[in-house]
Write an enzyme that holds these catalytic residues in place. Sequence first.
Site, PDB file in Angstrom:
ATOM      1  N   ASP A 392      45.152  78.697  21.298  1.00 37.96           N
ATOM      2  CA  ASP A 392      44.940  77.747  20.223  1.00 37.96           C
ATOM      3  C   ASP A 392      46.297  77.474  19.567  1.00 37.96           C
ATOM      4  O   ASP A 392      47.259  78.219  19.769  1.00 37.96           O
ATOM      5  CB  ASP A 392      43.961  78.367  19.216  1.00 37.96           C
ATOM      6  CG  ASP A 392      43.700  77.453  18.027  1.00 37.96           C
ATOM      7  OD1 ASP A 392      43.602  76.236  18.226  1.00 37.96           O
ATOM      8  OD2 ASP A 392      43.607  77.965  16.899  1.00 37.96           O
ATOM      9  N   ARG A 594      59.150  68.201  12.620  1.00 38.97           N
ATOM     10  CA  ARG A 594      58.305  67.005  12.600  1.00 38.97           C
ATOM     11  C   ARG A 594      59.040  65.929  11.805  1.00 38.97           C
ATOM     12  O   ARG A 594      59.369  66.143  10.638  1.00 38.97           O
ATOM     13  CB  ARG A 594      56.963  67.307  11.955  1.00 38.97           C
ATOM     14  CG  ARG A 594      56.164  68.389  12.652  1.00 38.97           C
ATOM     15  CD  ARG A 594      55.153  69.032  11.721  1.00 38.97           C
ATOM     16  NE  ARG A 594      54.103  68.146  11.277  1.00 38.97           N
ATOM     17  CZ  ARG A 594      52.874  68.114  11.783  1.00 38.97           C
ATOM     18  NH1 ARG A 594      52.560  68.931  12.766  1.00 38.97           N
ATOM     19  NH2 ARG A 594      51.963  67.296  11.324  1.00 38.97           N
ATOM     20  N   THR A 674      44.044  72.605  21.790  1.00 34.42           N
ATOM     21  CA  THR A 674      43.956  72.427  20.349  1.00 34.42           C
ATOM     22  C   THR A 674      43.113  71.207  20.006  1.00 34.42           C
ATOM     23  O   THR A 674      43.036  70.250  20.794  1.00 34.42           O
ATOM     24  CB  THR A 674      45.359  72.278  19.716  1.00 34.42           C
ATOM     25  OG1 THR A 674      45.241  72.058  18.323  1.00 34.42           O
ATOM     26  CG2 THR A 674      46.131  71.126  20.347  1.00 34.42           C
ATOM     27  N   GLY A 675      42.512  71.253  18.842  1.00 29.72           N
ATOM     28  CA  GLY A 675      41.773  70.098  18.334  1.00 29.72           C
ATOM     29  C   GLY A 675      42.655  69.136  17.583  1.00 29.72           C
ATOM     30  O   GLY A 675      42.193  68.109  17.105  1.00 29.72           O
ATOM     31  N   ASP A 676      43.940  69.449  17.461  1.00 31.56           N
ATOM     32  CA  ASP A 676      44.852  68.644  16.661  1.00 31.56           C
ATOM     33  C   ASP A 676      45.301  67.393  17.420  1.00 31.56           C
ATOM     34  O   ASP A 676      45.043  67.225  18.603  1.00 31.56           O
ATOM     35  CB  ASP A 676      46.065  69.488  16.259  1.00 31.56           C
ATOM     36  CG  ASP A 676      46.510  69.202  14.830  1.00 31.56           C
ATOM     37  OD1 ASP A 676      46.243  68.093  14.346  1.00 31.56           O
ATOM     38  OD2 ASP A 676      47.130  70.078  14.213  1.00 31.56           O
ATOM     39  N   ARG A 789      43.019  67.342  20.939  1.00 31.21           N
ATOM     40  CA  ARG A 789      41.756  66.699  20.554  1.00 31.21           C
ATOM     41  C   ARG A 789      40.577  67.213  21.391  1.00 31.21           C
ATOM     42  O   ARG A 789      39.678  66.466  21.737  1.00 31.21           O
ATOM     43  CB  ARG A 789      41.862  65.183  20.708  1.00 31.21           C
ATOM     44  CG  ARG A 789      42.805  64.507  19.739  1.00 31.21           C
ATOM     45  CD  ARG A 789      42.305  64.621  18.332  1.00 31.21           C
ATOM     46  NE  ARG A 789      42.925  63.665  17.437  1.00 31.21           N
ATOM     47  CZ  ARG A 789      42.765  63.669  16.130  1.00 31.21           C
ATOM     48  NH1 ARG A 789      42.008  64.597  15.576  1.00 31.21           N
ATOM     49  NH2 ARG A 789      43.333  62.781  15.365  1.00 31.21           N
ATOM     50  N   LYS A 795      37.253  73.547  25.495  1.00 29.43           N
ATOM     51  CA  LYS A 795      38.167  74.683  25.672  1.00 29.43           C
ATOM     52  C   LYS A 795      37.580  75.670  26.678  1.00 29.43           C
ATOM     53  O   LYS A 795      38.271  76.143  27.589  1.00 29.43           O
ATOM     54  CB  LYS A 795      38.412  75.387  24.337  1.00 29.43           C
ATOM     55  CG  LYS A 795      39.243  74.597  23.340  1.00 29.43           C
ATOM     56  CD  LYS A 795      39.510  75.424  22.083  1.00 29.43           C
ATOM     57  CE  LYS A 795      40.375  74.676  21.096  1.00 29.43           C
ATOM     58  NZ  LYS A 795      40.758  75.502  19.933  1.00 29.43           N
ATOM     59  N   ASN A 818      36.274  77.917  16.234  1.00 32.04           N
ATOM     60  CA  ASN A 818      36.351  76.944  17.323  1.00 32.04           C
ATOM     61  C   ASN A 818      36.932  77.537  18.604  1.00 32.04           C
ATOM     62  O   ASN A 818      36.898  76.916  19.653  1.00 32.04           O
ATOM     63  CB  ASN A 818      37.189  75.734  16.892  1.00 32.04           C
ATOM     64  CG  ASN A 818      38.587  76.116  16.468  1.00 32.04           C
ATOM     65  OD1 ASN A 818      38.779  77.098  15.759  1.00 32.04           O
ATOM     66  ND2 ASN A 818      39.572  75.361  16.892  1.00 32.04           N
ATOM     67  N   ASP A 819      37.468  78.747  18.519  1.00 26.45           N
ATOM     68  CA  ASP A 819      38.036  79.414  19.693  1.00 26.45           C
ATOM     69  C   ASP A 819      37.079  80.429  20.318  1.00 26.45           C
ATOM     70  O   ASP A 819      37.397  80.999  21.360  1.00 26.45           O
ATOM     71  CB  ASP A 819      39.341  80.130  19.318  1.00 26.45           C
ATOM     72  CG  ASP A 819      40.357  79.196  18.694  1.00 26.45           C
ATOM     73  OD1 ASP A 819      40.557  78.105  19.243  1.00 26.45           O
ATOM     74  OD2 ASP A 819      40.935  79.547  17.645  1.00 26.45           O
TER      75      ASP A 819
END
EC number: 7.6.2.1
Length: 1192
Positions: A392, A594, A674-676, A789, A795, A818-819
């Site tokens: 993650d 960033r 990752t969900g990012d 995303r 996953k 979420n993991d």
Amino acid sequence: MFCSKKKLLEVERIVKANDREYNEKFQYADNRIHTSKYNVLTFLPINLFEQFQRVANAYFLFLLILQLIPEISSLTWFTTIVPLVLVITMTAVKDATDDYFRHKSDNQVNNRQSEVIIDSKLQNEKWMNVKVGDIVKLENNQFVAADLLLLSSSEPHGLCYIETAELDGETNLKVRHALSVTSELGADISRLARFDGIVVCEAPNNKLDKFTGVLSWKDSKHSLDNQKIILRGCILRNTSWCFGMVIFAGPDTKLMQNSGKTKFKRTSIDRLMNTLVLWIFGFLVCLGIILAIGNSIWENQVGGQFRTFLFWSEGEKNSVFSGFLTFWSYIIILNTVVPISLYVSVEVIRLGHSYFINWDRKMYYSGKATPAEARTTTLNEELGQIEYIFSDKTGTLTQNIMTFKKCSINGKIYGEVHDDVEHKKEITKKKESVDFSVKSQAKRTFQLFDHSLMESIKLGDPQVHEFLRLLALCHTVMSEENNAGQLIYQVQSPDEGALVTAARNFGFIFKSRTPETITIEELGTLVTYQLLAFLDFNNIRKRMSVIVRNPAGQIKLYSKGADTILFEKLHPSNEGLLSLTSDHLSEFAGEGLRTLAIAYRELDDKYFQEWHKMLEDANAAMDKSDERISGLYEEIESDLMLLGATAIEDKLQEGVIETVTSLSLANIKIWVLTGDKQETAINIGYACNMLTDDMNDVFVISGNTAVEVREELRKAKENLFGQNRSFSNGHVVSENKQQLELDSVVEETITGDYALVINGHSLAHALESDVKKDLLELACLCKTVVCCRVTPLQKAQVVELVKKHRNAVTLAIGDGANDVSMIKSAHIGVGISGQEGLQAVLASDYSFAQFRYLQRLLLVHGRWSYFRMCKFLCYFFYKNFAFTLVHFWFGFFCGFSAQTVYDQWFITLFNIVYTSLPVLAMGIFDQDVSDQNSMDCPQLYEPGQLNLLFNKRKFFICVAHGIYTSLVLFFIPFGAFYNMVGEDGQHVADYQSFAVTMATSLVIVVSVQIALDTSYWTVINHVFIWGSIATYFSILFAMHSNGIYEVFPNQFPFVGNAWHSLNQKCIWLIILLTTVVSVIPVVTFRFLKMHLYPSLSDQIRWWQKAQKKAKPTSRRRPRTRRSSSRRSGYSFAHQEGYGELITSGKNMRVKNPPPTSGLEKTLCHSTSWIENLCKKTTDTVNSFSQDKAVKL
């Protein structure tokens, strides 16, 4: 089973508010969760079933049954049942303990308190007692108990803010809003208690990004979507209170639907041992058949001459039946080739390795007083065989903390400027950070070590002032004052929080806003700007802008966004500054920061009025309104003047870069799931050195259909393989085995480093059956894979894909709920006890507090565990083949009578007492190289990945070694005893003397062998090895003594034999000769191999010995700084729609709001702000997650 069938048949859900009796007829699940595997009733049958799936346990049960039959039993039954019960009991206790902690964590969650409206009163109720249809009250910073339909909240228009880190690991707040008809209920308990709406919605599912339903109330129907639902696992933020109606509870919630089932995990060595046990059993059957045939022949031809010596001397004996009984007798005798003590020893060794992990001070995190924990004891050696790590991002690689690090203004860099790593340390120590304490509103935790920026502000540099003014004006932050009068920012994204906080500390303080104005404090002076327009951010524009009028009447457009986009909008006069700023951005990107470009434009009043009139017309248009608005945004965001750029650090956890580098050197591939957002994930990839500027190519798969995804994969493979590779199109795939062989050949021919980045919506198509092999082939040829995303279920699907088709050992590591599904799917699951709760830890096999400890877990503990377990198994099979096969050779000289060559007590004690402790000491303490050298030389990890230390070939070598030793052990004493007399002239070639000589030779030979196998000597090894030999002689003389014979005459028939035999010098010469002949070939082979073909561990061991007298020095890998490149470091965690939310004023508490001017009315002309927000976030929602907010 009934419940599960019922749930599968549920096609829609009907829920009535405040009516438990109505809802109970549907038998919906309550809010109690179960992550445990057993209960009191099911523990025994399920656990026994799982344990007897291990072939060895079933094998020993079968032997036990045979030993209970008197006609064929040549050994007593307790020699098998005691160790079998011991092993099963130990494993059961361990499993029960693990499950007890799962029950404990379940109870902790189930007993959380929530406020529920029952009987028209707000009452405290445990989470597990919450039912579908109940109305629940949530307060700020409280976990959501179940999946709720939002009814009302403390915020205007039924808004509420939620943090979804537990679900998607993102770093932004999400906004949810209630229906207008229910938001009017407010906090009126009596009205909420009378609410009797009926919701008809979708059945329980695992889709976090979608919800469809209809609320029927007061003779009208209202459609429901994901924006009106608050999911379990979220935390309410920046909202005093809200009320929600429970739609899904407990196992039906989307969080639990994504959690997956707890699986029974076994290591590859366990699976191999199952196969070997079957082979050994087949081998024993063959030996038994040979000896049974021999017995039948012997009985038929010779047995009649010995009738008087046999039990059944009366009558003829059937030779075939005798052979049949002899077969089973020999199966019992020869079963010691795989004794039950093997499995006892394996469990003890694994337990020891687990305690080493728990006790390792170098994996103890003092910041949270958290030690590493081995939550399971059965998987340790698999830690030494990992090929793929699935990680993650948020909270695992990063700290969830954004800090303003550097900026470039008018061609000059401000911030930490250093030439190299060492110089950086000197500056950090010698120079003090800028003192912001004189500013009353400054953020105390903000640090910057470059004083030149403050000096430029004091000197009145107009470009610097304009730069900071832009940061204070161009954002969606909301401000409020707490009871102490301190300014509190509520931010939708941590990036904006970092930028606004930086401006605040440098004297440009954002104070407040209304729908029409923004008030900031510029170096102590309050200035109010009129907000004329807000050009919102979206993932296509990759920028946001505000148009404001200052008190002097000037109209300015301030913009921030991706450098790749903004640089195209600049005025030609910026060419020189553009080149300089571009170099600075490349440097920032090279450091993993960033970045955002910053620009502005002065607007003519007349031009703006004309543009604004066109914007009003575009908003009013019925056809292609969005395209016209987008075109107008493009028009006014042109000819911009560049101010500079910002660089924000998404702080990595300590040691992440070193860990990633080290694991890569160990040939472990790291995939980030990752969900990012894509930009954020890529940026972190570069920051961690998973992605580098030196890579040959980074393939980005972002197709929206299966056809597009297949085509993008095909093109990527063409680039990687070259146009002439016939198998690169992936449309023709062979069988799995052939495909694996092909993949291994292809991997060897690939030169260069490649990376793959794939989006969640593309991954959904790529995981389809006809595309996934193409995806897997490409991904496995890449050094790094980044999936962004992705949903929790995706996953797990990615992990399963690699497990199934690559036959590789996988490890998943994460810190959030979420993991959990990914952690359960992988061979090894690692949970990080981070900021996102303990769900990942509770579902994991191993846990610790920092990602950097993964390096030590794998390269030291994992490698040692695998190394020790393999040496243990090789030695154990060797010694037991040597011990057992002597019976086979003896059978040819004892009429195949199933007589044991050793004393029965020696057979019983050999594996339990005489040889158990030395092999345990080696299995627990042995190490080929030190822990520091294991860390410094990651290449040592490779043998475990290739399974070199124990495999079928190694097993056959051990068997051959054991057979050779058994031949030596039997035939040298047999030949020496042939017609031999003692020194006193007496005959010593009797059975008992022969048995004692062989037993003594065996104990000494296997003890010398384990001494040769031991690489790392401790006091314990010395005591156990030489102590076992001493114990053997002590017990031998005791059991052959007169005293014990007088007490148990039938059990100890070898009276005085040990003393008589071992007094003979010839016996010791036989023992010495047997030992030398057994050991010399091994010593010779190892000597030649070590000097002619030394392994890497051999070389390091030599180096260790050479360095023993030198003082050890602790070496740390320097953090390598990548060369700058023209890669963009753009990343901005933001959600579209917040600009319109601000200009509408719907999220502001204003008692008497002033009338809005025409400039703002156009921004929410034909549709409500809520509909626009929902409409504009469709793309983001479809990829299931948006962005988390933090409070600064």
